[in-house]
Scaffold this motif. Structure first.
Motif, PDB file in Angstrom:
ATOM      1  N   GLU A   9      -5.222  -4.462   2.183  1.00  0.00           N
ATOM      2  CA  GLU A   9      -4.159  -3.900   1.358  1.00  0.00           C
ATOM      3  C   GLU A   9      -4.066  -4.612   0.016  1.00  0.00           C
ATOM      4  OE1 GLU A   9       0.606  -3.612   1.690  1.00  0.00           O
ATOM      5  OE2 GLU A   9      -0.528  -2.866   3.404  1.00  0.00           O
ATOM      6  N   ALA A  12      -7.242  -3.289  -1.974  1.00  0.00           N
ATOM      7  CA  ALA A  12      -7.474  -1.855  -2.154  1.00  0.00           C
ATOM      8  C   ALA A  12      -6.481  -1.277  -3.140  1.00  0.00           C
ATOM      9  CB  ALA A  12      -7.354  -1.134  -0.816  1.00  0.00           C
ATOM     10  N   ASN A  13      -6.986  -0.505  -4.068  1.00  0.00           N
ATOM     11  CA  ASN A  13      -6.152   0.192  -5.023  1.00  0.00           C
ATOM     12  C   ASN A  13      -6.373   1.677  -4.770  1.00  0.00           C
ATOM     13  OD1 ASN A  13      -4.828   1.241  -7.145  1.00  0.00           O
ATOM     14  ND2 ASN A  13      -5.946   0.168  -8.721  1.00  0.00           N
ATOM     15  N   LEU A  14      -5.493   2.279  -4.007  1.00  0.00           N
ATOM     16  CA  LEU A  14      -5.654   3.671  -3.613  1.00  0.00           C
ATOM     17  C   LEU A  14      -4.874   4.555  -4.575  1.00  0.00           C
ATOM     18  CD1 LEU A  14      -6.648   5.737  -1.544  1.00  0.00           C
ATOM     19  CD2 LEU A  14      -4.590   5.262  -0.211  1.00  0.00           C
ATOM     20  N   ARG A  16      -2.684   7.319  -5.913  1.00  0.00           N
ATOM     21  CA  ARG A  16      -1.608   8.098  -5.316  1.00  0.00           C
ATOM     22  C   ARG A  16      -0.977   8.921  -6.424  1.00  0.00           C
ATOM     23  NH1 ARG A  16      -0.742   5.145  -0.503  1.00  0.00           N
ATOM     24  NH2 ARG A  16      -1.229   2.974  -0.718  1.00  0.00           N
ATOM     25  N   GLU A  19      -4.654  14.065  -4.026  1.00  0.00           N
ATOM     26  CA  GLU A  19      -6.018  14.181  -4.486  1.00  0.00           C
ATOM     27  C   GLU A  19      -6.068  14.798  -5.878  1.00  0.00           C
ATOM     28  OE1 GLU A  19      -8.038  16.372  -1.432  1.00  0.00           O
ATOM     29  OE2 GLU A  19      -8.031  14.655  -0.095  1.00  0.00           O
ATOM     30  N   LYS A 106     -10.769  12.382  -3.805  1.00  0.00           N
ATOM     31  CA  LYS A 106      -9.918  11.234  -3.538  1.00  0.00           C
ATOM     32  C   LYS A 106     -10.742   9.990  -3.804  1.00  0.00           C
ATOM     33  CE  LYS A 106      -6.162  10.017  -0.758  1.00  0.00           C
ATOM     34  NZ  LYS A 106      -5.245  10.593   0.182  1.00  0.00           N
ATOM     35  N   THR A 108     -10.918   5.683  -3.792  1.00  0.00           N
ATOM     36  CA  THR A 108     -10.359   4.409  -3.335  1.00  0.00           C
ATOM     37  C   THR A 108     -11.190   3.297  -3.958  1.00  0.00           C
ATOM     38  OG1 THR A 108      -9.801   5.419  -1.206  1.00  0.00           O
ATOM     39  CG2 THR A 108      -9.713   3.026  -1.327  1.00  0.00           C
ATOM     40  N   TYR A 109     -10.515   2.318  -4.538  1.00  0.00           N
ATOM     41  CA  TYR A 109     -11.182   1.174  -5.146  1.00  0.00           C
ATOM     42  C   TYR A 109     -10.923  -0.063  -4.307  1.00  0.00           C
ATOM     43  CZ  TYR A 109     -12.000  -2.702  -8.347  1.00  0.00           C
ATOM     44  OH  TYR A 109     -12.419  -3.876  -8.888  1.00  0.00           O
TER      45      TYR A 109
END
Length: 112
Positions: A9, A12-14, A16, A19, A106, A108-109
């Motif tokens: 967490e 991770a840079n999700l 938002r 999508e 989508k 995720t980084y």
């Protein structure tokens, strides 16, 4: 397990919410990744069209180098013959859809 989840967490840079829409023959800039010239990590990109899903992994080094690691039908350069491309444009990750269908994406980084 909670230690692993906490570590992921924090790394991770999700993006938002939800999508990105990437209509056929267009590009979309990925917002809010917060990448800097010192950023290093992995970018996971998932394209969905109808019931088909394609996933690609790209290595990130700063804000000008994006290198494809895996992903059938994907490339790390603009205007390639692949269906879906991810690349840097003016310091931002850009997604290009060259397929004949509109897709959602989508991103995720994982990195710092």
């Amino acid at each position: 397990t909670s230690t692993v989840n906490d570590a992921l967490e924090s790394k991770a840079n999700l993006i938002r919410p939800g999508e990105l829409s990437v209509p056929t023959e267009t590009v979309a800039t990925v917002p809010n990744l917060g990448l800097t010239t010192d950023s290093r990590g992995i970018l996971m990109v998932r394209f969905t069209a109808g019931g088909n899903v394609k996933v690609g992994l790209f290595a990130i080094h700063g804000t000008d180098s994006l290198i494809k690691i895996a992903g059938d039908g994907m490339a790390d350069q603009k205007d390639t013959a692949s269906s879906y491309n991810a690349y840097f444009s003016e310091g931002a990750v850009t997604l290009q859809n060259t397929s004949s269908s509109d897709v959602s994406a989508k991103v995720t980084y994982f990195g710092a």
